[in-house]
Design an enzyme around this catalytic site. Structure first.
Site, PDB file in Angstrom:
ATOM      1  N   HIS A 220       0.760  -1.370  -0.350  1.00  0.00           N
ATOM      2  CA  HIS A 220      -0.190   0.192   0.131  1.00  0.00           C
ATOM      3  C   HIS A 220       0.518   1.191  -0.264  1.00  0.00           C
ATOM      4  O   HIS A 220       1.541   0.951  -1.555  1.00  0.00           O
ATOM      5  CB  HIS A 220      -0.929   0.112   1.160  1.00  0.00           C
ATOM      6  CG  HIS A 220      -2.045   1.141   1.500  1.00  0.00           C
ATOM      7  ND1 HIS A 220      -2.716   1.521   0.240  1.00  0.00           N
ATOM      8  CD2 HIS A 220      -3.119   0.860   1.958  1.00  0.00           C
ATOM      9  CE1 HIS A 220      -3.089   2.422   0.480  1.00  0.00           C
ATOM     10  NE2 HIS A 220      -4.118   2.169   2.049  1.00  0.00           N
ATOM     11  N   HIS A 259      -2.040  -2.315  -9.757  1.00  0.00           N
ATOM     12  CA  HIS A 259      -3.149  -1.483  -9.012  1.00  0.00           C
ATOM     13  C   HIS A 259      -4.540  -2.427  -9.321  1.00  0.00           C
ATOM     14  O   HIS A 259      -4.841  -2.855  -9.909  1.00  0.00           O
ATOM     15  CB  HIS A 259      -3.737  -0.248  -9.513  1.00  0.00           C
ATOM     16  CG  HIS A 259      -4.489   0.883  -8.321  1.00  0.00           C
ATOM     17  ND1 HIS A 259      -5.690   1.166  -8.151  1.00  0.00           N
ATOM     18  CD2 HIS A 259      -3.913   1.574  -7.459  1.00  0.00           C
ATOM     19  CE1 HIS A 259      -5.710   1.513  -6.879  1.00  0.00           C
ATOM     20  NE2 HIS A 259      -4.363   2.072  -6.052  1.00  0.00           N
ATOM     21  N   ASP A 313       2.915   5.716  -6.322  1.00  0.00           N
ATOM     22  CA  ASP A 313       3.992   5.565  -5.914  1.00  0.00           C
ATOM     23  C   ASP A 313       5.676   5.961  -6.737  1.00  0.00           C
ATOM     24  O   ASP A 313       6.452   5.909  -6.947  1.00  0.00           O
ATOM     25  CB  ASP A 313       3.971   3.996  -4.909  1.00  0.00           C
ATOM     26  CG  ASP A 313       2.568   4.131  -4.382  1.00  0.00           C
ATOM     27  OD1 ASP A 313       2.917   6.049  -3.150  1.00  0.00           O
ATOM     28  OD2 ASP A 313       2.421   3.371  -3.616  1.00  0.00           O
TER      29      ASP A 313
END
Ligand code: ACO
Length: 379
Positions: A220, A259, A313
């Site tokens: 995460h 994702h 990210d």
């Protein structure tokens, strides 16, 4: 045999007015406003207001919120002393988690779950969490924490408290947009964690501490720091192929890629890539960003046909690096932004609460005879 929704994939656990994602089109919308528009025109403070009220603020309302955030930036002695004890032993995400619990412990209103009080708590946490992380970083570098600057916005003040110098206009804007991009993301592991804790009518501080603990994991929010480590290990374009081949050969995942919802590039990654291009023009650390682009292109060819694209990210690692931020603060910074989304979901949760209590299918033994310890084998 009923189905098990592993990882709760595809399960609607609540309704929300906060955020809509279209993972196929790559759309991210906060309360009706497209993320591209918010990144272009808004500020983090305005987005916080939007999430807490589901509408943009008027001028007076925004000024009031700015004033409240500024007035909440300072840390009580208890927290200042706590940070002095924690920094040599405890990493930043856990420090944040502990500090949030202690903030709850010293707030006499912590168990007041009325909407008005919860909004005050949300603003307090948003303001103070930034000061906690900046102070922690100063302390571990042998420096005194800096007092917040009332004349700076939330993003600029954080960078100032971290570095001791007022950031450039570009750095202020880029960091502000990074906070906007990370502010909210519908249902996800950390938001669900906050929601579960809130559903027991535990207070907002404990719910946020739960969320921080959940965000920490590398699948995460921890992925941004992991991406930085990958870039640091690859170092040079010629090492990309052997590094990735070895990683995938070991059955490991490339951090910052893939994702659960997006089956195209995450729009936040698109925006961060654009910002990265701007920052790279003058950054001595631009090689991190250039390497990210080359890694992205290599993976695009390698993983062609699979729905695996850069997520938020992927580029935040090199953008933060170019802003001079230490890599173990990337995930805490995610939390400094997501606090707005978490608390907004908690406002919805407390307003229409139902205890979260799912089921588990039992598949263990049945009808066993209890044997006293003395009659069991020595092992
Ligand atoms: N690298 C290589 N392969 C991957 C990756 C990756 N990053 N992500 C998924 N896959 C592969 C899996 O191995 C699997 O392959 P298989 O079908 O041949 O077994 C397939 O893609 C589907 O994977 P799942 O695990 O079912 O996908 P899931 O929806 O659970 O994964 C997740 C989502 C956890 C984000 C995953 O893509 C991942 O681990 N990414 C790396 C960590 C990361 O960047 N996390 C940040 C996410 S964004 C955020 O939380 C802010």
């Amino acid at each position: 045999m009923p189905d098990i929704a592993r990882g709760l994939e595809g399960i609607n656990v609540t309704a929300t007015k906060l955020c809509r994602i279209d993972g196929v089109k790559g759309e991210l919308v906060y309360s009706g406003y497209n993320i591209y528009d918010l990144a272009e025109h808004s500020t983090f403070e305005e987005v916080a207001f939007l999430l807490w009220n589901q509408r943009l603020p008027g001028k007076t309302e925004l000024a009031e919120l700015n004033g409240r955030l500024v007035s909440e930036r300072g840390l009580d002695d208890v927290i200042a002393r706590l940070l002095g004890e924690l920094w040599p032993h405890v990493r930043p995400m856990r420090t944040l988690e502990i500090a949030v619990e202690v903030l709850g412990a010293i707030d006499p209103q912590s168990s007041d779950l009325t909407q008005a009080q919860l909004k005050l708590t949300a603003a307090r946490l948003t303001a103070k969490m930034a000061t906690v992380i900046a102070a922690y970083d100063r302390l571990r570098n042998g420096k005194q924490p800096l007092s917040p600057r009332d004349d700076l916005g939330h993003a600029a003040n954080f960078l100032y408290m971290l570095t001791g110098t007022e950031p450039t206009d570009l750095a202020k804007r880029v960091f502000d947009v990074a906070l906007i991009l990370h502010a909210e993301h519908e249902m996800n592991a950390s938001t669900f964690s906050a929601m579960v804790t809130g559903s027991t009518l535990s207070d907002m501080y404990s719910a946020i501490a739960s969320a921080i603990g959940t965000l920490k994991g590398p699948l995460h929010g921890g992925a941004n720091e992991a991406v930085y480590k990958v870039l640091d290990a690859i170092k040079d374009e010629q090492n990309i192929a052997p590094y990735v081949e070895a990683l995938l050969g070991r059955g490991e995942r490339v951090m910052g890629i893939g994702h659960r919802i997006y089956k195209t590039t995450d729009p936040r990654a698109v925006i961060l890539e654009r910002l990265g291009n701007e920052v790279a023009e003058t950054s001595p650390d631009r090689w991190y960003f250039d390497l990210s682009l080359k890694l992205r292109d290599y993976l695009g060819r390698k993983l062609e046909g699979k729905p695996l694209y850069p997520n938020v990210d992927f580029f935040s690692a090199s953008v933060y690096r170019m802003l001079g931020i230490p890599s173990d603060l990337y995930t805490p910074i995610f939390a400094l932004a997501r606090i707005t989304g978490w608390t907004a979901h908690l406002l919805e949760q407390y307003a229409d609460n139902r205890l979260v209590r799912p089921n588990a299918l039992y598949e263990g033994a049945e009808n066993r005879q209890y044997t006293p310890i003395a009659q069991r084998s020595a092992v």
